[in-house]
Design an enzyme around this catalytic site. Sequence first.
Site, short mmCIF file in Angstrom:
data_model
loop_
_atom_site.label_atom_id
_atom_site.label_comp_id
_atom_site.label_asym_id
_atom_site.label_seq_id
_atom_site.Cartn_x
_atom_site.Cartn_y
_atom_site.Cartn_z
N ASP A 1 5.87 2.18 2.02
CA ASP A 1 4.95 1.07 2.25
C ASP A 1 4.27 1.31 3.61
O ASP A 1 4.92 1.26 4.66
CB ASP A 1 5.74 -0.24 2.26
CG ASP A 1 4.84 -1.47 2.37
OD1 ASP A 1 3.68 -1.34 2.82
OD2 ASP A 1 5.31 -2.58 2.04
N HIS A 2 2.96 1.55 3.58
CA HIS A 2 2.25 1.91 4.80
C HIS A 2 2.11 0.74 5.77
O HIS A 2 1.69 0.94 6.91
CB HIS A 2 0.86 2.48 4.46
CG HIS A 2 0.44 3.60 5.37
ND1 HIS A 2 0.87 3.71 6.67
CD2 HIS A 2 -0.37 4.67 5.15
CE1 HIS A 2 0.32 4.77 7.23
NE2 HIS A 2 -0.42 5.38 6.32
N ARG A 3 2.46 -0.47 5.34
CA ARG A 3 2.47 -1.59 6.27
C ARG A 3 3.63 -1.48 7.25
O ARG A 3 3.54 -1.96 8.39
CB ARG A 3 2.57 -2.92 5.52
CG ARG A 3 1.41 -3.25 4.60
CD ARG A 3 1.68 -4.50 3.81
NE ARG A 3 2.87 -4.38 2.97
CZ ARG A 3 3.37 -5.37 2.21
NH1 ARG A 3 2.78 -6.56 2.23
NH2 ARG A 3 4.44 -5.17 1.48
N PRO B 1 0.85 -1.21 0.00
CA PRO B 1 0.00 0.00 0.00
C PRO B 1 0.87 1.25 0.00
O PRO B 1 1.51 1.57 0.99
CB PRO B 1 -0.81 -0.14 1.30
CG PRO B 1 0.02 -1.02 2.17
CD PRO B 1 0.79 -1.94 1.29
#
Length: 464
Positions: A434-436, A258
């Site tokens: 990467d929003h994770r 994401p």
Amino acid sequence: MIRDFPLPDLGEGLTESEIVAWRVAVGDRVELNQIIADVETAKAVVELPSPFAGVVTALHAAEGETVDVGAPLFSCDTGDGDAGADTGANADADAAAAAVAGAAPGSTAHAAEQLEADASPGPNLVGYGAAAETGPTRRARSTALSADLVPPAPTTAETENAAPVAVPAARGSERPRSTPPVRKLARDHGVDLERVTGTGERGLITRDDVEHAASSSRSDAEHAEHAALGRPAETRIPIRGVRRHTAAAMVRSAFTAPHVTEFLTVDVTGTMELLRSIRDDRAFSGHKVTPLAVVAKALCIAARRTPEVNARWNDEAQEIVRFGGVNLGIAAATERGLVVPNVKAAERMTLIELADAIAALAETARAGRTSPGELAGGTISITNIGVFGIDAGTPILNPGEAAILAMGAVRRQPWEHRGEIALREIMTLSLSFDHRLVDGAQGSRFLADIGAILREPGVALTMA
């Protein structure tokens, strides 16, 4: 004895490679470790050496074709006697071929020990190389090859006369001179070699000659068809090599991680003044320090303060893996497509060392000689879109990385400075992450730290 050479694993964990160019033809005599072909794996073009000496009897793929790892690449008559004779010697030869075909680093020495070879080592390719075979001397067995496969040696008259020379075929007729892969390519494209003028040595028809003829033929036919239908002509380009790998990697990244992108516009006048002072200092003559090098140094410092950006997501183990050092990827546009070699342990380098390392990577990439090792192991990347006059963008992450920074063009423009409006040098930074692995606060802090260093390079001295 006819020996097959299977395509080895070139150390990137890939399952196939594309034949870029053959350096030999059927009927050629090759020496141990002589370069036989250029192959492309992932994003690197690699020179492939021969694991044995002899006469080439077959090329199992044409230029432009993709070969699976372990599949036969070419065959060679090594002159080792008839198949089945001298079992011990054949077993040793098979062991050498196995060592070449994908052994781990260090196995070359093991194969050499088995064969009791004392020849000096030849060129090494991603952890494998060929060991010279020893044993009873055998007379090389002659191989019957048709005249169209073995070009005659040039005479003095031929050397002086550059006109194309046709080699007589076995039945007395004449056929254009070409190699088996080129003839296969011509058949695939429906090209009549009788109508092609060879541009190679002594009139040899090359792959480029066939592709040019095929392209001209298609263009004429398609132009007529599209003109009749009122549509513009089309040009179709096969998707392969670097372009195919890049497309697959970007799709995988875009639909797996994401992405979040943040932007920061910075007054980099202080950085540009630093670069001008370095350029004018004789102590740094011979070193090309660019804005990219300063941004790279700032990124390494900022990553130490926000380690979440220098990490990867391990989906199988359900773990976040943080890297203890920065292998800094530098995106480079080349004739074959986009490659991202990386500077190993970039966080340990001074600004000058980092500038030299980046320049060396760029030069190697433009020459098309980036090694698989230089492409593997990246942890975070920079792409310099400013060289194209672009201010900002939304870069896509390299698979396995948590962040990528795009640096835009440096522009002189009105800017608020010390309570007044002045012409300043301005740059926009674009950070995708990467929003994770990286939340908004972490990504913002990382980007703000880079901006602070570029705004005032001396700030780096205050950062732990």
